[in-house]
Design a protein around this motif. Structure first.
Motif, PDB file in Angstrom:
ATOM      1  N   VAL A 123      92.230  11.847  -6.407  1.00  0.00           N
ATOM      2  CA  VAL A 123      91.854  12.812  -5.383  1.00  0.00           C
ATOM      3  C   VAL A 123      90.357  12.685  -5.104  1.00  0.00           C
ATOM      4  O   VAL A 123      89.593  12.262  -5.968  1.00  0.00           O
ATOM      5  N   VAL A 124      89.959  13.065  -3.890  1.00  0.00           N
ATOM      6  CA  VAL A 124      88.548  13.137  -3.529  1.00  0.00           C
ATOM      7  C   VAL A 124      88.220  14.610  -3.369  1.00  0.00           C
ATOM      8  O   VAL A 124      88.842  15.305  -2.567  1.00  0.00           O
ATOM      9  N   VAL A 125      87.252  15.101  -4.160  1.00  0.00           N
ATOM     10  CA  VAL A 125      86.893  16.512  -4.165  1.00  0.00           C
ATOM     11  C   VAL A 125      85.510  16.667  -3.529  1.00  0.00           C
ATOM     12  O   VAL A 125      84.591  15.903  -3.823  1.00  0.00           O
ATOM     13  N   GLU A 126      85.371  17.681  -2.680  1.00  0.00           N
ATOM     14  CA  GLU A 126      84.141  17.930  -1.946  1.00  0.00           C
ATOM     15  C   GLU A 126      82.994  18.287  -2.894  1.00  0.00           C
ATOM     16  O   GLU A 126      83.098  19.214  -3.695  1.00  0.00           O
ATOM     17  N   GLY A 127      81.906  17.519  -2.825  1.00  0.00           N
ATOM     18  CA  GLY A 127      80.713  17.786  -3.623  1.00  0.00           C
ATOM     19  C   GLY A 127      80.802  17.394  -5.082  1.00  0.00           C
ATOM     20  O   GLY A 127      79.912  17.711  -5.866  1.00  0.00           O
ATOM     21  N   VAL A 128      81.849  16.683  -5.472  1.00  0.00           N
ATOM     22  CA  VAL A 128      82.050  16.287  -6.865  1.00  0.00           C
ATOM     23  C   VAL A 128      82.177  14.769  -6.938  1.00  0.00           C
ATOM     24  O   VAL A 128      82.730  14.150  -6.041  1.00  0.00           O
ATOM     25  N   ASN A 129      81.643  14.164  -8.003  1.00  0.00           N
ATOM     26  CA  ASN A 129      81.703  12.721  -8.227  1.00  0.00           C
ATOM     27  C   ASN A 129      81.018  11.974  -7.076  1.00  0.00           C
ATOM     28  O   ASN A 129      81.578  11.058  -6.489  1.00  0.00           O
ATOM     29  N   VAL A 130      79.790  12.391  -6.764  1.00  0.00           N
ATOM     30  CA  VAL A 130      79.042  11.829  -5.647  1.00  0.00           C
ATOM     31  C   VAL A 130      78.282  10.600  -6.113  1.00  0.00           C
ATOM     32  O   VAL A 130      77.646  10.602  -7.167  1.00  0.00           O
ATOM     33  N   ALA A 131      78.374   9.528  -5.322  1.00  0.00           N
ATOM     34  CA  ALA A 131      77.671   8.283  -5.620  1.00  0.00           C
ATOM     35  C   ALA A 131      76.811   7.897  -4.424  1.00  0.00           C
ATOM     36  O   ALA A 131      77.096   8.277  -3.286  1.00  0.00           O
ATOM     37  N   THR A 132      75.747   7.159  -4.685  1.00  0.00           N
ATOM     38  CA  THR A 132      74.906   6.669  -3.593  1.00  0.00           C
ATOM     39  C   THR A 132      75.348   5.257  -3.245  1.00  0.00           C
ATOM     40  O   THR A 132      75.478   4.405  -4.127  1.00  0.00           O
ATOM     41  N   CYS A 133      75.610   5.032  -1.966  1.00  0.00           N
ATOM     42  CA  CYS A 133      76.053   3.725  -1.492  1.00  0.00           C
ATOM     43  C   CYS A 133      75.026   3.185  -0.512  1.00  0.00           C
ATOM     44  O   CYS A 133      74.553   3.908   0.364  1.00  0.00           O
ATOM     45  N   HIS A 134      74.700   1.921  -0.639  1.00  0.00           N
ATOM     46  CA  HIS A 134      73.770   1.267   0.269  1.00  0.00           C
ATOM     47  C   HIS A 134      74.562   0.699   1.434  1.00  0.00           C
ATOM     48  O   HIS A 134      75.407  -0.164   1.247  1.00  0.00           O
ATOM     49  N   VAL A 135      74.280   1.213   2.630  1.00  0.00           N
ATOM     50  CA  VAL A 135      75.033   0.834   3.822  1.00  0.00           C
ATOM     51  C   VAL A 135      74.178  -0.073   4.686  1.00  0.00           C
ATOM     52  O   VAL A 135      73.019   0.219   4.966  1.00  0.00           O
ATOM     53  N   LYS A 136      74.779  -1.168   5.119  1.00  0.00           N
ATOM     54  CA  LYS A 136      74.104  -2.140   5.969  1.00  0.00           C
ATOM     55  C   LYS A 136      74.498  -1.864   7.421  1.00  0.00           C
ATOM     56  O   LYS A 136      75.656  -1.567   7.697  1.00  0.00           O
ATOM     57  N   PRO A 137      73.554  -1.948   8.366  1.00  0.00           N
ATOM     58  CA  PRO A 137      73.940  -1.730   9.758  1.00  0.00           C
ATOM     59  C   PRO A 137      74.873  -2.830  10.244  1.00  0.00           C
ATOM     60  O   PRO A 137      74.618  -4.005  10.037  1.00  0.00           O
ATOM     61  N   ARG A 138      75.973  -2.434  10.881  1.00  0.00           N
ATOM     62  CA  ARG A 138      76.973  -3.398  11.333  1.00  0.00           C
ATOM     63  C   ARG A 138      76.854  -3.708  12.826  1.00  0.00           C
ATOM     64  O   ARG A 138      77.132  -4.809  13.257  1.00  0.00           O
ATOM     65  N   LYS A 139      76.466  -2.709  13.628  1.00  0.00           N
ATOM     66  CA  LYS A 139      76.338  -2.901  15.073  1.00  0.00           C
ATOM     67  C   LYS A 139      74.878  -2.765  15.476  1.00  0.00           C
ATOM     68  O   LYS A 139      74.067  -2.199  14.751  1.00  0.00           O
ATOM     69  N   GLN A 140      74.553  -3.246  16.670  1.00  0.00           N
ATOM     70  CA  GLN A 140      73.198  -3.121  17.184  1.00  0.00           C
ATOM     71  C   GLN A 140      72.894  -1.645  17.436  1.00  0.00           C
ATOM     72  O   GLN A 140      73.711  -0.923  18.023  1.00  0.00           O
ATOM     73  N   GLY A 141      71.759  -1.180  16.955  1.00  0.00           N
ATOM     74  CA  GLY A 141      71.373   0.215  17.138  1.00  0.00           C
ATOM     75  C   GLY A 141      71.848   1.131  16.023  1.00  0.00           C
ATOM     76  O   GLY A 141      71.395   2.265  15.915  1.00  0.00           O
ATOM     77  N   GLU A 142      72.763   0.662  15.191  1.00  0.00           N
ATOM     78  CA  GLU A 142      73.257   1.463  14.071  1.00  0.00           C
ATOM     79  C   GLU A 142      72.253   1.390  12.933  1.00  0.00           C
ATOM     80  O   GLU A 142      71.640   0.351  12.697  1.00  0.00           O
ATOM     81  N   GLU A 143      72.090   2.515  12.228  1.00  0.00           N
ATOM     82  CA  GLU A 143      71.139   2.550  11.126  1.00  0.00           C
ATOM     83  C   GLU A 143      71.814   2.304   9.789  1.00  0.00           C
ATOM     84  O   GLU A 143      72.930   2.737   9.567  1.00  0.00           O
ATOM     85  N   GLY A 144      71.114   1.610   8.939  1.00  0.00           N
ATOM     86  CA  GLY A 144      71.566   1.414   7.569  1.00  0.00           C
ATOM     87  C   GLY A 144      70.812   2.385   6.681  1.00  0.00           C
ATOM     88  O   GLY A 144      70.058   3.221   7.140  1.00  0.00           O
ATOM     89  N   GLY A 145      71.021   2.275   5.393  1.00  0.00           N
ATOM     90  CA  GLY A 145      70.282   3.126   4.462  1.00  0.00           C
ATOM     91  C   GLY A 145      71.134   3.515   3.275  1.00  0.00           C
ATOM     92  O   GLY A 145      72.172   2.913   3.000  1.00  0.00           O
ATOM     93  N   ILE A 146      70.654   4.526   2.571  1.00  0.00           N
ATOM     94  CA  ILE A 146      71.353   5.002   1.377  1.00  0.00           C
ATOM     95  C   ILE A 146      72.142   6.249   1.751  1.00  0.00           C
ATOM     96  O   ILE A 146      71.593   7.218   2.262  1.00  0.00           O
TER      97      ILE A 146
END
Length: 101
Positions: free
Chosen positions: A33-56
């Motif tokens: 199950v996925v529970v709101e606000g529990v078991n939170v992890a930081t994921c590094h996201v890469k921008p996939r489209k032009q103008g889209e932002e990446g980040g943590i």
């Protein structure tokens, strides 16, 4: 699996022990199950489209359903769940107060 989407649950073990939250998604095939606000992890996201932002990005990660317990909406306590047939339908029943969920 007794836990469904939009149920209120409490975490029994792990780093988030004692926290309460709402179930966002239930995955019965994986018993997670996925529970709101529990078991939170930081994921590094890469921008996939032009103008889209990446980040943590911080997001909830699935956890095993055996680590959470359903909270009864009537008595407000974590409880085990029994099943009972009422009017030809199978319903979940609180073991502590007997209320249907």
């Amino acid at each position: 699996m007794n836990i469904k989407k939009n149920d209120k649950v409490v975490v029994l073990s792990g780093k988030d022990k004692g926290k309460e939250g709402k179930v966002l998604t239930a995955m019965p095939a994986e018993k997670k199950v996925v529970v709101e606000g529990v078991n939170v992890a930081t994921c590094h996201v890469k921008p996939r489209k032009q103008g889209e932002e990446g980040g943590i990005v911080r997001r909830e990660i699935p956890m095993y359903v055996s680590k959470v317990m359903l909270v009864c909406p009537k008595c407000g306590k974590p409880t085990r769940v029994a099943s009972k047939v009422e009017d030809g339908k199978k319903v979940r029943v609180c073991k502590k107060c007997g209320a249907t969920m």
